[in-house]
Design a protein around this motif. Structure first.
Motif, short mmCIF file in Angstrom:
data_model
loop_
_atom_site.label_atom_id
_atom_site.label_comp_id
_atom_site.label_asym_id
_atom_site.label_seq_id
_atom_site.Cartn_x
_atom_site.Cartn_y
_atom_site.Cartn_z
N LEU A 275 86.74 42.24 34.13
CA LEU A 275 86.42 41.09 33.30
C LEU A 275 85.27 41.50 32.41
O LEU A 275 84.20 41.88 32.91
N VAL A 276 85.47 41.46 31.09
CA VAL A 276 84.52 42.02 30.14
C VAL A 276 84.06 40.92 29.19
O VAL A 276 84.87 40.09 28.75
N MET A 277 82.76 40.91 28.87
CA MET A 277 82.20 39.92 27.96
C MET A 277 81.48 40.63 26.82
O MET A 277 80.73 41.57 27.04
N TRP A 278 81.73 40.18 25.58
CA TRP A 278 81.04 40.66 24.39
C TRP A 278 80.38 39.49 23.67
O TRP A 278 80.80 38.34 23.83
N GLY A 279 79.38 39.80 22.86
CA GLY A 279 78.82 38.78 21.98
C GLY A 279 79.82 38.45 20.89
O GLY A 279 80.38 39.35 20.23
N GLY A 280 80.06 37.17 20.66
CA GLY A 280 81.11 36.78 19.72
C GLY A 280 80.83 37.17 18.28
O GLY A 280 81.76 37.33 17.49
N GLU A 281 79.56 37.36 17.91
CA GLU A 281 79.22 37.70 16.53
C GLU A 281 78.85 39.16 16.36
O GLU A 281 78.40 39.56 15.29
N GLY A 282 79.01 39.97 17.43
CA GLY A 282 78.72 41.39 17.35
C GLY A 282 77.30 41.70 17.79
O GLY A 282 76.51 40.78 18.06
N PRO A 283 76.96 42.98 17.88
CA PRO A 283 77.83 44.15 17.70
C PRO A 283 78.81 44.33 18.86
O PRO A 283 78.55 43.84 19.96
N TYR A 284 79.90 45.03 18.59
CA TYR A 284 80.98 45.14 19.56
C TYR A 284 81.12 46.55 20.16
O TYR A 284 82.10 46.82 20.84
N HIS A 285 80.16 47.44 19.86
CA HIS A 285 80.32 48.81 20.35
C HIS A 285 80.09 48.91 21.86
O HIS A 285 80.50 49.88 22.49
#
Length: 574
Positions: A275-285
């Protein structure tokens, strides 16, 4: 002739009791009451045997059922049966008037809830998302997801078992078909779109022009609605449990609203159990947080949703568990409960938060609707909706306050409560049933040729009319009658519509080229002006050719005293 009492009563029923126009009003309360369903809460069935006082238990059960009736909109139901196979996805626009359902029969059904009546509950349009042209042959791919935008009901996103997401208008017209990536490129960052099947999608919670998709190519891609030839961002999920290749299948994704003091968030589930979470506005690296063993490896986590405040995440895994996560402490689940999974048979089985995040709803393989408490994940209500047929998809509309379910038997059920709900199913049941008409039965009607009965008529070499007008009662009209030599109409009231050739239909216009093809704006640019942009100004260093300034020889040209000398030299050469 003597008439008995029965004959007299039959005659009264046959003869009209009044003349003139009759009142066509309908008893709305009686019509809604006929839609009442028995609310059986099977989660409290075991409590009937507890205790020694049976009357006390029965009183408690009745009190609980009354409380459930007032709390959840499940006391009445309206059934829509427009699909032949399992309903895999349901979407309602924000206003609650347009209902779109997708199925394993590879079609979309569009329903206008404001125009339906109790006797005409049917879809007003059937859309095959894989046939965009009349000459195109039909494909057969299941429909995974249909999503209306959170702020606009003018268009909806359709996720199918193909690498290309599609955007449709609310009337079922194809707006855009997003590009497919090159499957032969190894680096997924360099492909313009998905290279394999898209499994899930989600709209941005505030920006109506952005959406995200997750696919089996181990990527999450963010798109701009107006740019179909290339995605905006590519997130490649490197799985640590998938071996040296690091590739896995993304099975579900959700785009949640911003929590207090934070930005929006992207949460995605993969087949490797992570289960992975990223910030919705980036950065996405790099992901913000990652849980490797959120669910069992090689089981499909099909259900995923984020609460309205962005604090909680609920997942329904293929390992027969439902887990609740806190986005602020994204390491271990807050609660876990067992729930039989149907994701192996129905990959789009989902789970949803209620509009106010006070409850969680999902279906089961036995056809029961489960309403869970988000604090404990214990069932607050378990009621049968389609017994014996699994509930695949659920939706709780915030404006209507109605629960919509889609089942494996092709049935869509609208659950509501007249005291709590509004519009939707109540609008349908508040109308009088439409009287039966001959056109309502397709077996008793005939599809007429739009050209008329003379559409098949033609002339043989002898000049005799044959074909559809052999009887002589209909004559074929010459196609140029009423037109000038240039093809315009002789009638000044009729506007001239130029003929559109098949080539013109497939030729992109200037607006399409400028928006979709990168670098197309250079066509209208002056090449001299484009080069002079890089010319150094006075006192400025030459950036591109400065290395040759010192070694470049000076040009020497012959100088003439006057124009006559120049003309004399030219004459001498001749």
């Amino acid at each position: 002739m003597d008439l008995s009492a029965d004959d007299d009563e039959a005659l009264k029923q046959y003869m009209p009791s009044q003349f003139g126009k009759k009142d066509g009003s309908v008893n709305v309360e009686a019509q809604i009451e006929r839609a009442r369903r028995p609310v059986v809460d099977e989660s409290k069935q075991g409590k009937k045997d507890e205790g020694s006082d049976e009357e006390k238990d029965s009183d408690d059960d009745s009190d609980d059922s009354e409380d459930d009736d007032d709390e959840f909109p499940v006391t009445h139901e309206l059934i829509i049966k427009t699909h032949d196979r399992a309903v895999t996805t349901i979407a309602l626009d924000p206003s609650g008037t347009r209902l779109v359902t997708g199925s394993n029969d590879c079609t979309l059904k569009l329903h206008d809830l404001s125009a339906l009546t109790p006797s005409t509950i049917r879809a007003f349009k059937t859309v095959d998302p894989f046939v965009t042209k009349p000459s195109q042959t039909a494909e057969s791919h299941s429909i995974h997801q249909v999503l209306f935008g959170p702020h606009s009901g003018g268009q909806f996103l359709c996720i199918t078992a193909t690498p290309q997401p599609r955007l449709f208008s609310r009337d079922g017209d194809l707006i855009a078909e997003y590009v497919k990536g090159d499957m032969y490129l190894r680096d997924k960052h360099n492909t313009k779109g998905h290279t394999s099947e898209v499994t899930s999608g989600a709209w941005h919670p505030t920006n109506r022009d952005r959406f995200v998709t997750a696919g089996t190519d181990s990527t999450v891609r963010i798109w701009d609605v107006n740019k179909r030839m290339k995605q905006e961002e590519v997130i490649v999920h490197k799985s640590r449990a998938a071996g040296s290749a690091g590739m896995t299948r993304m099975t579900a994704i959700a785009w949640g609203a911003a929590a207090e003091g934070q930005s929006s968030m992207l949460v995605s589930a993969a087949l490797d159990g992570s289960l992975v979470m990223w910030g919705g506005e980036g950065p996405y690296h790099r992901p913000t947080a990652e849980i490797r063993d959120a669910h069992t490896k090689d089981t499909r986590t099909s259900g995923l949703d984020i609460s309205a405040d962005g604090r909680l995440v609920i997942t329904r895994g293929g390992d027969d568990t439902i887990k609740l996560w806190d986005t602020r402490k994204f390491k271990t689940p807050l609660n876990t409960t067992s729930h039989v999974s149907t994701s192996s048979q129905y990959p789009t089985t989902d789970i949803k938060f209620a509009p106010n995040s006070s409850s969680i709803i999902t279906g089961s393989e036995t056809g029961h609707l489960h309403i869970l408490n988000p604090a404990t994940l214990r069932p607050e209500l378990v009621t049968p909706v389609t017994p014996g047929s699994a509930i695949i998809t659920v939706n709780w509309h915030p404006k209507l306050n109605q629960i919509i379910t889609g089942s494996a038997n092709g049935q869509t059920t609208l659950l509501f409560n007249p005291k709590l709900s509004q519009a939707g199913a109540l609008t349908i049941l508040s109308k009088a049933p439409k009287k039966r008409h001959l056109d309502d039965d397709p077996n008793l009607t005939v599809d007429m040729d739009p050209l008329g009965m003379s559409g098949d008529a033609h002339y043989d070499p002898s000049g005799r009319l044959t074909g559809g007008a052999q009887a002589g009662s209909f004559t074929a009209r010459h196609p140029t009658i009423g037109l000038t030599a240039s093809g315009k109409s002789r009638d000044p009231r009729r506007p001239h519509i130029p003929a559109t050739t098949p080539f013109a239909k497939s030729t992109p216009d200037q607006k399409y080229v400028m928006e979709q093809i990168e670098g197309s704006d250079m066509r209208d640019e002056d090449p001299r002006e484009a080069l002079l942009k890089y010319a150094p100004k006075e006192g400025e260093k030459n950036v591109f050719t400065g290395a040759w300034d010192k070694t470049q020889p000076k040009a020497i040209y012959k100088e003439y005293d006057s124009d006559e000398d120049e003309r004399d030299s030219k004459r001498a050469k001749r």
